[in-house]
Design a protein around this motif. Structure first.
Motif, PDB file in Angstrom:
ATOM      1  N   GLU A 108       0.861  -1.170   0.000  1.00 24.27           N
ATOM      2  CA  GLU A 108       0.000   0.000   0.000  1.00 24.27           C
ATOM      3  C   GLU A 108       0.903   1.228   0.000  1.00 24.27           C
ATOM      4  O   GLU A 108       1.729   1.377   0.896  1.00 24.27           O
ATOM      5  CB  GLU A 108      -0.858  -0.011   1.269  1.00 24.27           C
ATOM      6  CG  GLU A 108      -1.878   1.088   1.294  1.00 24.27           C
ATOM      7  CD  GLU A 108      -2.749   1.021   2.552  1.00 24.27           C
ATOM      8  OE1 GLU A 108      -3.780   0.349   2.520  1.00 24.27           O
ATOM      9  OE2 GLU A 108      -2.372   1.633   3.565  1.00 24.27           O
TER      10      GLU A 108
ATOM     11  N   TRP B 172      -9.237  -2.261   4.388  1.00 25.50           N
ATOM     12  CA  TRP B 172      -9.605  -1.385   5.501  1.00 25.50           C
ATOM     13  C   TRP B 172     -10.365  -2.131   6.602  1.00 25.50           C
ATOM     14  O   TRP B 172     -11.135  -3.037   6.341  1.00 25.50           O
ATOM     15  CB  TRP B 172     -10.552  -0.289   5.009  1.00 25.50           C
ATOM     16  CG  TRP B 172      -9.910   0.769   4.176  1.00 25.50           C
ATOM     17  CD1 TRP B 172      -8.648   0.752   3.651  1.00 25.50           C
ATOM     18  CD2 TRP B 172     -10.507   1.997   3.759  1.00 25.50           C
ATOM     19  NE1 TRP B 172      -8.432   1.901   2.944  1.00 25.50           N
ATOM     20  CE2 TRP B 172      -9.545   2.681   2.988  1.00 25.50           C
ATOM     21  CE3 TRP B 172     -11.754   2.583   3.980  1.00 25.50           C
ATOM     22  CZ2 TRP B 172      -9.805   3.931   2.430  1.00 25.50           C
ATOM     23  CZ3 TRP B 172     -12.008   3.824   3.407  1.00 25.50           C
ATOM     24  CH2 TRP B 172     -11.044   4.489   2.648  1.00 25.50           C
TER      25      TRP B 172
ATOM     26  N   SER C 255      -4.537  -2.761   5.756  1.00 28.69           N
ATOM     27  CA  SER C 255      -4.699  -1.359   5.376  1.00 28.69           C
ATOM     28  C   SER C 255      -5.232  -0.576   6.583  1.00 28.69           C
ATOM     29  O   SER C 255      -5.204  -1.066   7.707  1.00 28.69           O
ATOM     30  CB  SER C 255      -5.635  -1.274   4.175  1.00 28.69           C
ATOM     31  OG  SER C 255      -5.714   0.051   3.727  1.00 28.69           O
ATOM     32  N   GLN C 256      -5.759   0.615   6.325  1.00 32.50           N
ATOM     33  CA  GLN C 256      -6.041   1.504   7.456  1.00 32.50           C
ATOM     34  C   GLN C 256      -7.212   1.053   8.346  1.00 32.50           C
ATOM     35  O   GLN C 256      -8.007   0.202   7.989  1.00 32.50           O
ATOM     36  CB  GLN C 256      -6.266   2.918   6.958  1.00 32.50           C
ATOM     37  CG  GLN C 256      -7.450   3.092   6.040  1.00 32.50           C
ATOM     38  CD  GLN C 256      -7.667   4.573   5.778  1.00 32.50           C
ATOM     39  OE1 GLN C 256      -8.038   5.328   6.669  1.00 32.50           O
ATOM     40  NE2 GLN C 256      -7.443   4.998   4.558  1.00 32.50           N
TER      41      GLN C 256
ATOM     42  N   SER D 219      -1.453   0.022   8.277  1.00 31.75           N
ATOM     43  CA  SER D 219      -1.252   1.409   7.845  1.00 31.75           C
ATOM     44  C   SER D 219      -1.956   2.364   8.802  1.00 31.75           C
ATOM     45  O   SER D 219      -2.129   2.056   9.981  1.00 31.75           O
ATOM     46  CB  SER D 219      -1.642   1.592   6.378  1.00 31.75           C
ATOM     47  OG  SER D 219      -3.018   1.554   6.207  1.00 31.75           O
TER      48      SER D 219
ATOM     49  N   ARG E 245      -4.189   4.937  11.143  1.00 28.34           N
ATOM     50  CA  ARG E 245      -5.385   4.873  12.002  1.00 28.34           C
ATOM     51  C   ARG E 245      -5.619   3.483  12.594  1.00 28.34           C
ATOM     52  O   ARG E 245      -6.754   3.109  12.864  1.00 28.34           O
ATOM     53  CB  ARG E 245      -6.620   5.342  11.228  1.00 28.34           C
ATOM     54  CG  ARG E 245      -6.438   6.714  10.604  1.00 28.34           C
ATOM     55  CD  ARG E 245      -7.569   7.158   9.717  1.00 28.34           C
ATOM     56  NE  ARG E 245      -7.222   8.409   9.093  1.00 28.34           N
ATOM     57  CZ  ARG E 245      -6.605   8.524   7.909  1.00 28.34           C
ATOM     58  NH1 ARG E 245      -6.290   7.450   7.219  1.00 28.34           N
ATOM     59  NH2 ARG E 245      -6.296   9.700   7.429  1.00 28.34           N
TER      60      ARG E 245
END
Lengths: 298, 232
Positions: A287, B83, B101-102, B120, B122
């Motif tokens: 990412e 996410w 991911s976030q 990633s 948060r």
């Protein structure tokens, strides 16, 4: 929301498969942007003074053959014109300014989407899967491409507002996000003689970068300036004749994922649109992090 | 549990909705307590809302909200996730072999979320009591407004770590890019070493708890300060 996609194929022997690989990426990202779509593909038009011009006319039943004949008659330039639905492709040695001037005088309903020795841009209104079918994306051969599926949030749904946006020659940009200061940026650029075609925020970013490059900066240096000048949310994917470039803003709210194998670099808003690609199970996946410039050259 | 042959669900043949219906309604005392999910292909909402002591193995990369609202189940993803993995989980365990991911573990009330790779931005935002262990790094604004629970980061932490923290506690082994508003580094107590040791042993990581720093709320935002400079 919007979806962005990009693909760069490394071995020349596999570039004939670009369309076949990228079309399912676009279909899948239609979930993120169902109102319009566009694709810019890059393949050299040939040596010498020839350029490829992508044209668009939304008028049903528009007579492209007539445009080709009128072009040769009025300009005395060679023209190789082919067309499919609303999209026309003109290959000619004519200077871009002369073509623009002729088009606006003789065919004001025809829009010039891209100019260059490598780029070709398709964009239209409708579901991305439908647009891919309409223009035969699956059959396209090229070294690299960027595409976009749009869910409009800040300006009209129209072919002109669809991405990719282009400026200058062989440069295009697609954007997921929204900018907060496109109008102040536009006013500053307009004072320096930069013209705009739409009221779209992404066009401001595209023209800002192209203006910096015209002033002598590399795309990478122009992007460093953009990190300071652009206010808002963005994942931007750009292409020139030689490379793909990807950035995310400092907040990185808009997604992106990159997959790389020895055959390709693929970029998408979401992994699920890459899942069909050959060798994806062993691809290097990551990412992209905020405010880092990722660049892949041919 | 391990002796039962796993039921296998191929997401190229069934939809995520059908899969989740199966996991919600057909997993009981007599059903297999192991389920293997094939071809997740980045699809969203896989194995969301489980409430049974089942082991779920996801063979590939998953999309958004994997294992969200999980209760009891142990979910292992043999790949990466998008996410909000384990968002609002209540109990059980979600383990990701790749990266996340976030917003990993956002608002988790309980259970353990273990990301073997990096997470990633948060990560652990608004954490409400769950425990999160990240084998690699976490991105910016991790543990933003986290209220209770623990975030253990074995690598580095990005900018604005623990901004506006409440009672959650963060442990970081690597470098901290910057602390967010009201977050501060504090000395590790024996209780902290024990807590980190327990969480690391549950994940199989063998770092020494002595290598970790503690970050917690300075609590200066808990009360209105009329004397503060009110410029924003």
């Amino acid at each position: 929301m919007c979806g962005i996609i990009g693909l760069l194929i490394k071995p020349e022997s596999k570039r004939s498969q670009l369309g076949e690989w990228v079309t399912p990426m676009m279909d899948c990202m239609g979930d993120r942007g169902p109102d319009s779509a566009g694709l810019a593909v890059f393949s050299p038009v040939g040596d010498g003074p020839l350029r490829r011009f992508s044209l668009f006319c939304g008028r049903p039943g528009f007579d492209w053959t007539e445009l080709g004949k009128a072009f040769e008659r009025d300009t005395a330039c060679e023209a190789d014109l082919s067309a499919i639905e609303n999209h026309g492709r003109l290959v000619s040695p004519i200077a871009p300014e002369r073509l623009e001037e002729w088009l606006s005088r003789e065919f004001p309903s025809v829009h010039l989407l891209s100019t260059g020795r490598s780029i070709e841009v398709y964009k239209d209104e409708g579901h991305p899967a439908e647009i891919a079918e309409r223009y035969g994306f699956a059959g396209l051969a090229a070294s690299h491409c960027v595409g976009h599926t749009r869910m409009a949030t800040e300006s009209a749904v129209s072919p002109a507002h669809a991405h990719p946006f282009t400026a200058g020659e062989d440069f295009c940009l697609v954007h997921n996000g929204s900018l907060s200061n496109p109008w102040s940026l536009r006013r500053r650029l307009q004072k320096r003689g930069v013209d705009f075609e739409t009221d779209n925020d992404t066009e401001a970013a595209c023209r800002f970068l192209e203006w910096r490059m015209r002033e002598g900066e590399s795309l990478e240096d122009a992007l460093k300036a953009a990190f300071i000048e652009l206010d808002g949310f963005y994942t931007l994917l750009m292409a020139t004749a030689e490379k793909l470039v990807l950035v995310r803003d400092a907040f990185a709210c808009k997604p992106a994922v990159v997959a790389e194998t020895e055959d390709y670099v693929a970029v998408s808003s979401e992994f699920r649109s890459l899942a069909h690609l050959p060798g994806i199970r062993s691809a290097e996946l990551f990412e992209p992090v905020p405010e880092e410039i990722y660049s892949w050259s041919l | 549990m391990e002796s039962v042959a796993p039921a296998s669900v191929d997401l190229q043949k069934l939809s995520v909705r059908q899969l989740n219906h199966f996991l919600h309604h057909e997993i009981g005392a007599t059903s297999p307590s192991r389920v293997e999910i094939l071809n997740p292909n980045g699809l969203h909402n896989i194995a969301v809302g489980l409430d049974a002591p089942v082991q779920v193995d996801v063979r590939g990369h998953a999309g958004y909200f994997l294992g969200g609202m999980n209760r009891q189940a142990r979910i292992v993803v043999h790949g990466n996730v998008g996410w909000s993995v384990g968002e609002n989980m209540m109990s059980g365990e979600v383990r990701v072999k790749g990266f996340a991911s976030q917003c990993a573990g956002a608002s988790a009330h309980g259970g353990l979320l273990f990301i073997e790779g990096s997470a990633s931005s948060r990560c652990g935002i608004s954490l409400k009591g769950g425990d999160i262990v990240v084998g690699g790094h976490v991105g910016h604004m991790s543990a933003f407004m986290a209220q209770a629970g623990h975030l253990v980061v074995c690598g580095d932490a990005g900018a604005g770590l623990g901004d506006s923290l409440y009672e959650a506690v963060i442990y970081v082994r690597g470098k901290i890019h910057s602390l967010g508003a009201d977050a501060r580094e504090e000395p590790m107590s024996e209780c902290d070493y024990d807590k980190v040791g327990i969480l690391l042993s549950r994940t199989g990581l063998d770092w020494s708890p002595r290598e970790f720093k503690r970050v917690a709320s300075a609590k200066t935002l808990y009360h209105w300060n009329v004397d503060a400079d009110q410029e924003y």
